[in-house]
Design an enzyme around this catalytic site. Structure first.
Site, mmCIF file in Angstrom:
data_model
loop_
_atom_site.group_PDB
_atom_site.id
_atom_site.type_symbol
_atom_site.label_atom_id
_atom_site.label_comp_id
_atom_site.label_asym_id
_atom_site.label_seq_id
_atom_site.Cartn_x
_atom_site.Cartn_y
_atom_site.Cartn_z
ATOM 1 N N ASP A 1 0.841 -1.193 0.000
ATOM 2 C CA ASP A 1 0.000 0.000 0.000
ATOM 3 C C ASP A 1 0.878 1.245 0.000
ATOM 4 O OD1 ASP A 1 -2.307 1.871 0.896
ATOM 5 O OD2 ASP A 1 -3.288 -0.086 0.887
ATOM 6 N N HIS B 1 -3.203 6.131 3.465
ATOM 7 C CA HIS B 1 -4.109 5.017 3.157
ATOM 8 C C HIS B 1 -3.637 3.708 3.785
ATOM 9 C CE1 HIS B 1 -5.984 1.968 0.397
ATOM 10 N NE2 HIS B 1 -6.995 2.811 0.425
ATOM 11 N N SER C 1 -11.419 -0.909 -0.262
ATOM 12 C CA SER C 1 -10.116 -0.849 0.400
ATOM 13 C C SER C 1 -10.236 -1.154 1.881
ATOM 14 C CB SER C 1 -9.506 0.550 0.257
ATOM 15 O OG SER C 1 -8.786 0.704 -0.919
#
Length: 590
Positions: free
Chosen positions: A162, A198, A414
């Site tokens: 990620d 994120h 996600s």
């Protein structure tokens, strides 16, 4: 266990595999059985027209340079690199796990690759992006799992591919940080700091321990991840804007395989993806996740957030992204929990991408999990935070120290993906001998299937979305951790997701297991599916008119544009123009 390539090799060493997806258990005594694994899923005849080049390679400017991934028929050796160099190519990354390498090459030299007998397939080094405050743990029975079984992910390593993982108190225990390895694959940037924000949020859902929301924090409810003592391996592939490339992701997957023994990496979380451009049997991202799966690592992938996309008149069907379109991996769609601890009032998130997969028509997603307005860890002053300060979750109670926000709310598949990754860690802590296929089978078999037929939802702009629940929306059902942990069934064979086949003679769709995976009669769906017909994996025949929105948008009239998009052999899916909740600052659905 030997890695496998679905397009050319047989599965070896898988023996007695069992599928794993998290949800309510439907059967408790049946066991899986299957014939011996056979040659599986060679390239489809309809893919032959692609030749050696992906259709989205821009060859209009011979004088330009282009970044490509070249897959070879054999492991590339010095002679191959010398030939590429003679053509003006510069090696960017060696991707030997999939017999490939990333090159920067003159467009004028691409024609020479067509004549090279050792070149299998050439794709652009495509961009990837993330797929990205409710009580998700209770909705999937994870709280029961922790209380009854005492599992917390101890000893299991989860690789998070990620934007990086920040140093946060929720990742620490008495021994120090549980982020045991950090590495960057972002070209030109060796920093492992999560500048985007994120990856830390995703990792908190997997393994945050809630330390920053405990007593005296000012938070009235502790925010804890699925496996709060799991070890995390941070492999950064997304930059400060949440962007990356195929080659960076493949390199990170390759590294996770290399580090598997050192950190007991049993799970890879991929809360990212991109559109599908070719069959999974040629897609380099898909080839990479298959290598990880064959190496004994469970790969959990976001379905994508294009469920609202009607630009091709499919009402969001056939929008599963890559590598979630690969039949080996566990592909996860997103639900909304309605802010309650019970799942009976939950519904599908309208932005959750739906199957079947484009080109190959693989039945996806495999399972769904909470992904709407999920609270997890905040990286203060990250790009996501600076652009969306309204999504910070601030403490509202009495605190004894500095009361600053520690958590953040995001929506998307996600967020649903790490819920499943955390659940997988719990299953593997309970029984480390489970294969990836066993894990997938158990999760799918025990998935909760108590949905209604229709649901609707509103986004933050008050747009209404109507959804009909079916195989391509919910997959095998809703993750149920407690039921998955209680299940002891064992299966032989591999756990590849089945394929949907359109029958033009009678306007039906057949769900066919052609890969020696034995879902068997009533294994996944039992005697009835959400919409009330007797549908099962393996030999199901579905009525086209009742599958997709009730009006044959996808399966019906062969002149329908949506039909040709889903079933056409030469269609390449472009970038979605739909507004979606890809963890991009939208606050999910109301």
């Amino acid at each position: 266990m030997k890695p496998r390539r679905l397009r050319s090799q047989k599965w070896k060493g898988i023996g007695r595999a069992f599928l794993c997806l998290t949800l309510p258990v439907l059967f408790t005594t049946a066991s899986f059985s299957a014939p011996a694994p056979s040659q599986v899923l060679a390239p489809k005849p309809g893919v032959a027209h692609y030749g050696k080049f992906a259709k989205d390679i821009d060859r209009r400017h011979p004088e330009a340079m282009v970044d490509v991934i070249v897959q070879f028929k054999v492991m590339p050796r010095a002679a191959h690199y010398q030939r590429m160099s003679a053509r003006g190519a510069v090696v960017r990354t060696k991707l030997h796990s999939i017999h490939a390498a990333a090159f920067r090459i003159p467009v004028s030299a691409l024609a020479q690759l067509e004549k090279d007998p050792d070149v299998l397939y050439v794709t652009p080094d495509r961009p990837v992006h993330m797929s990205s405050y409710e009580s998700f743990a209770a909705a999937v029975e994870a709280d029961i799992a922790a209380q009854q079984y005492g599992f917390d992910g101890t000893g299991i390593g989860v690789a998070v591919i990620d934007s990086g993982i920040a140093d946060h108190s929720d990742f620490r225990n008495a021994s120090g940080t549980r982020v045991v390895h950090s590495e960057s694959f972002v070209v030109g940037n060796t920093s492992t700091v999560d500048a985007y924000g994120h990856g830390t949020h995703v990792s908190g859902i997997i393994g945050g321990n809630g330390a920053a929301s405990g007593a005296g924090s000012g938070y009235t409810r502790q925010i804890v991840g699925m496996a709060p003592n799991v070890n995390l391996i941070s492999l950064r592939v997304l930059d400060q804007n949440g962007a990356g490339t195929d080659s960076q992701v493949i390199a990170a997957i390759q590294r996770a395989i290399q580090l598997k023994t050192q950190y007991n990496i049993r799970v890879i979380n991929l809360s990212l993806g991109r559109p599908v451009f070719e069959s999974y049997s040629l897609d380099p991202l898909c080839q990479a996740v298959e290598q990880a799966w064959g190496a004994g690592i469970v790969v959990v992938v976001a379905a994508g957030n294009s469920g609202r996309d009607n630009s091709q008149h499919t009402h969001g069907f056939a929008t599963i992204g890559s590598p979630g379109n690969d039949p080996a991996v566990i592909t996860v769609g997103a639900t909304r929990t309605m802010g309650t601890d019970t799942r009976v009032d939950d519904g599908i998130a309208s932005y959750s991408s739906k199957g079947p997969s484009l080109i190959d028509h693989i039945v996806k997603p495999d399972v769904v999990a909470p992904g709407n307005r999920v609270g997890s860890l905040l990286v203060k002053n990250s790009t996501l935070d600076l652009n969306n300060p309204n999504l910070e979750i601030a403490p509202t109670g009495t605190c004894t120290g500095t009361c600053t926000p520690q958590y953040f709310r995001l929506s998307g598949t996600s967020m649903a993906t790490p819920v499943v990754s955390g659940a997988v860690a719990l299953l593997l802590q309970k029984d480390p001998t489970l294969t990836p296929d066993t894990v997938k089978a158990r999760l799918m078999k025990t998935a909760w299937k108590g949905f209604g037929v229709y649901t609707n939802s509103y986004d933050i702009f008050n747009n209404l979305y109507n959804n009909e629940y079916d195989l391509f929306t919910y997959g095998a059902g809703y993750l149920d951790v407690d039921a998955a942990l209680a299940n002891t069934d064992v299966a032989n064979g591999v756990a590849l997701s089945p394929t949907a086949t359109f029958n033009s003679a009678n306007n039906t769709v057949t769900i066919v297991d052609t890969t020696s995976v034995t879902w068997g009669n009533s294994v996944v769906w039992g005697n009835s599916v959400v919409w009330g017909h007797s549908i099962i994996w393996g030999n199901a025949v579905l009525n086209a008119n009742s599958i997709v929105w009730g009006n044959s948008v996808v399966w019906g009239n062969t002149v329908d544009q949506g039909f040709s998009v889903v079933w056409g052999n030469s269609v390449v899916w472009g970038t979605s123009t739909a507004t979606s909740a890809f963890s991009d600052g939208q606050d999910g659905e109301n």
